[in-house]
Design a protein around this motif. Structure first.
Motif, PDB file in Angstrom:
ATOM      1  N   GLY A 191       2.548  -2.073  -7.006  1.00 13.63           N
ATOM      2  CA  GLY A 191       3.447  -1.323  -6.133  1.00 13.63           C
ATOM      3  C   GLY A 191       2.694  -0.596  -5.044  1.00 13.63           C
ATOM      4  O   GLY A 191       1.520  -0.684  -4.901  1.00 13.63           O
ATOM      5  N   TYR A 201      -5.005   1.931 -12.768  1.00 18.87           N
ATOM      6  CA  TYR A 201      -4.343   0.694 -12.326  1.00 18.87           C
ATOM      7  C   TYR A 201      -2.844   0.862 -12.080  1.00 18.87           C
ATOM      8  O   TYR A 201      -2.101  -0.102 -12.049  1.00 18.87           O
ATOM      9  N   LYS A 202      -2.420   2.120 -11.891  1.00 19.66           N
ATOM     10  CA  LYS A 202      -0.968   2.370 -11.770  1.00 19.66           C
ATOM     11  C   LYS A 202      -0.343   1.709 -10.546  1.00 19.66           C
ATOM     12  O   LYS A 202       0.858   1.458 -10.509  1.00 19.66           O
ATOM     13  N   ASN A 203      -1.168   1.396  -9.531  1.00 19.96           N
ATOM     14  CA  ASN A 203      -0.606   0.800  -8.312  1.00 19.96           C
ATOM     15  C   ASN A 203      -0.804  -0.713  -8.246  1.00 19.96           C
ATOM     16  O   ASN A 203      -0.669  -1.314  -7.184  1.00 19.96           O
ATOM     17  N   ASP A 204      -1.096  -1.337  -9.363  1.00 19.31           N
ATOM     18  CA  ASP A 204      -1.340  -2.793  -9.380  1.00 19.31           C
ATOM     19  C   ASP A 204      -0.163  -3.580  -8.789  1.00 19.31           C
ATOM     20  O   ASP A 204      -0.352  -4.618  -8.190  1.00 19.31           O
TER      21      ASP A 204
END
Ligand code: AMP
Length: 503
Positions: free
Chosen positions: A503, A498-501
């Motif tokens: 950005g 979920y690191k791009n939630d």
């Protein structure tokens, strides 16, 4: 000859004809058999050239023979190095290359894939299968059943266990004879293990929990083990009526609760259920006690330190806490920056000191130095607090701490609120990059089977109970959370997912 750990583990065995372990298939080893088989494995290792202080690396299935190999290694004066059966050849290459064992024992099925690794490091490759067969077994079968146990002192190494290492390279925690023996002595007394105990053992034995906490403790008490190759709900339910005690990770207990066949009647002979290695949710603790009348006894420890704290055997076992520091263990909670102790109720880093604390990381003197304070306390990396009655709670690993808009968010606090929502089976709170806040709080929730969770309902139940900055900015629903074999939620996997939630 005096071998500190083996002598300590066997000091109280009164009746050698007593059953040491029994498998579900009906195989049975008495204590007399244990002495004989461990002697044969010790002899086999010596025959292979193993000397005091040499490492014996082992990646094999959980079998009585694997346990005899552990004891044989100790008796041969060598250092036992168990490896998770799930490790791939690439991972094994790192461990074997780092530890440089004299002997490496693997499953015959993997021998071809691992032969090159063993050869490169100069380790003699031996095999032991899930049926207890293989080259090492054959060698052991031909050895005498008596062995002159090699002398070892309290400070000598007994084992190296590689930490699961979710970040960076795994580190080999060096455990001395005294580290293991002293902790077992404490646990036997604290949890009142006796020779009439029958322990249901369904944990893996490549990890400190199944190998040292469960096996050493039971053996030191001179009791009996129901030795299961793995955790299987139906098998555990079938065998529980024969047990007086069980040790497990929290998922064992939640999975038992998921079965209608698991009733209070079934466990009326059990005197204690012990949980550790990952946080036991207060919800599961309560449900378990309603179903069975048993308050699960939660304790806290880690590979590097053995067991540090425990809820009381007699007395209030408080859900969501890990109890008090064990006798002989110095424990303090300090401010991460200043190193000063924090007041009651405040969160800080847990540090421990005592005969249980390891000797350092194998061939990593700098890393070791970084993790110890000048006065000998080990910085566990776990964050916790102590309440007015002295009960300690773990709020998560320091690397899982979320700093959102400058505020600290402790995952366990938010997870406890989420777990109480109707229909939530389990939850994980993670921090992911956020352009404004630095990190944002994200929830990943697994619903109970057959339940349709509404995201709005989750947000609504949280909003009245947690300050705005602690409330999840996003909620994901997943069928089940990723866990490792010890029941720990793999937050690094979720953070990556979920690191791009935002950005
Ligand atoms: P391991 O070295 O694999 O045994 O993992 C040790 C880590 O598991 C500790 O540092 C804690 O983060 C966690 N742990 C162990 N027992 C508990 C517990 N009862 N509650 C919360 N976390 C725990």
């Amino acid at each position: 000859m005096s071998n500190y750990l083996f002598d300590a583990l066997t000091a109280y065995i009164q009746d050698q004809d007593k059953t040491f372990l029994e498998t579900p298939e009906g195989a049975c080893l008495t204590y007399r058999d244990m002495f004989a088989r461990s002697a044969q494995y010790a002899g086999a290792l010596q025959k292979l050239g193993v000397k005091a202080g040499d490492r014996v690396a082992v990646q094999v299935a959980k079998t009585p023979d694997a346990l005899m190999l552990y004891l044989g290694t100790i008796r041969a004066g060598a250092v036992f190095l168990p490896l998770n059966t799930a490790y791939t050849p690439a991972e094994i290459a790192y461990f074997v290359g780092d530890a440089e064992p004299a002997v490496f024992v693997c499953d015959p099925l993997n021998a071809d894939a691992l032969a090159g690794i063993a050869q490169k490091t100069g380790a003699r490759l031996q095999t032991l299968s899930a049926d207890g067969e293989g080259s090492l077994r054959e060698l052991a079968d031909g050895m005498p059943t008596e062995f002159e146990t090699v002398a070892r002192d309290d400070e000598d190494l007994a084992a190296i266990l590689y930490t699961s290492g979710t970040t960076g390279r795994s580190k080999g925690a060096m455990l001395s004879h005294e580290n293991l023996a002293s902790n077992s002595r404490t646990m036997v007394r604290y949890w009142q293990f006796r020779d009439d105990d029958v322990l249901l053992h369904a944990l893996p034995i490549y990890h400190t929990h199944g190998l040292f906490v469960a096996t050493n403790c039971l053996m030191m008490a001179g009791g009996t083990m129901l030795f299961l190759p793995k955790f299987d709900v139906e098998e555990v339910i079938r065998l529980l009526p024969k047990a007086t005690s069980m040790m497990g990770v929290p998922t064992f207990y939640s999975r038992l609760l998921g079965s209608d066949a698991f009733t209070g009647d079934l466990v009326k002979h059990v005197r204690v259920f012990i949980s550790g290695s990952a946080p036991l949710s207060a919800e599961v603790h309560r449900e378990f006690s309603i179903r069975t009348g048993h308050a699960i006894l939660e304790r806290y420890g880690m590979t590097e330190t053995n067991m540090n704290t425990s809820n009381p055997y007699d007395g209030d076992r408080r859900p969501g806490t890990v109890g008090f520091a064990l006798p002989g263990v110095g424990l303090r909670i300090v401010d991460a920056k200043t190193g000063r102790e924090v007041p009651v109720g405040e969160v800080g880093i847990i540090e421990v000191k005592g005969p249980n604390v390891f000797q350092g990381y194998w061939r990593m003197p700098e890393k070791t130095a970084q993790e110890f304070r000048a006065d000998g306390y080990f910085i566990t990396g776990d964050m916790g607090r102590v309440d007015e009655d002295g009960y300690i709670s773990i709020v998560g690993r320091s690397k899982d701490l979320i700093i959102s808009g400058g505020f600290n968010v402790y995952p366990a606090e938010v997870e406890t609120v989420l777990d109480e929502i109707e229909g939530v089976a389990e939850s994980a709170i993670i921090g992911v990059p956020h352009p404004d806040f630095g990190e944002a709080v994200v929830a990943v929730i697994a619903p109970r089977e057959g339940v349709q969770l509404e995201l709005e309902a989750i947000t609504a139940s949280v909003s009245g109970r947690l300050a705005k900055f602690k409330q999840p900015k996003k909620v994901h629903l997943e069928e089940a959370l990723p866990r490792n074999a010890m029941g720990k939620i793999q937050k690094n996997v979720l953070r990556d997912r979920y690191k791009n939630d935002f950005g």
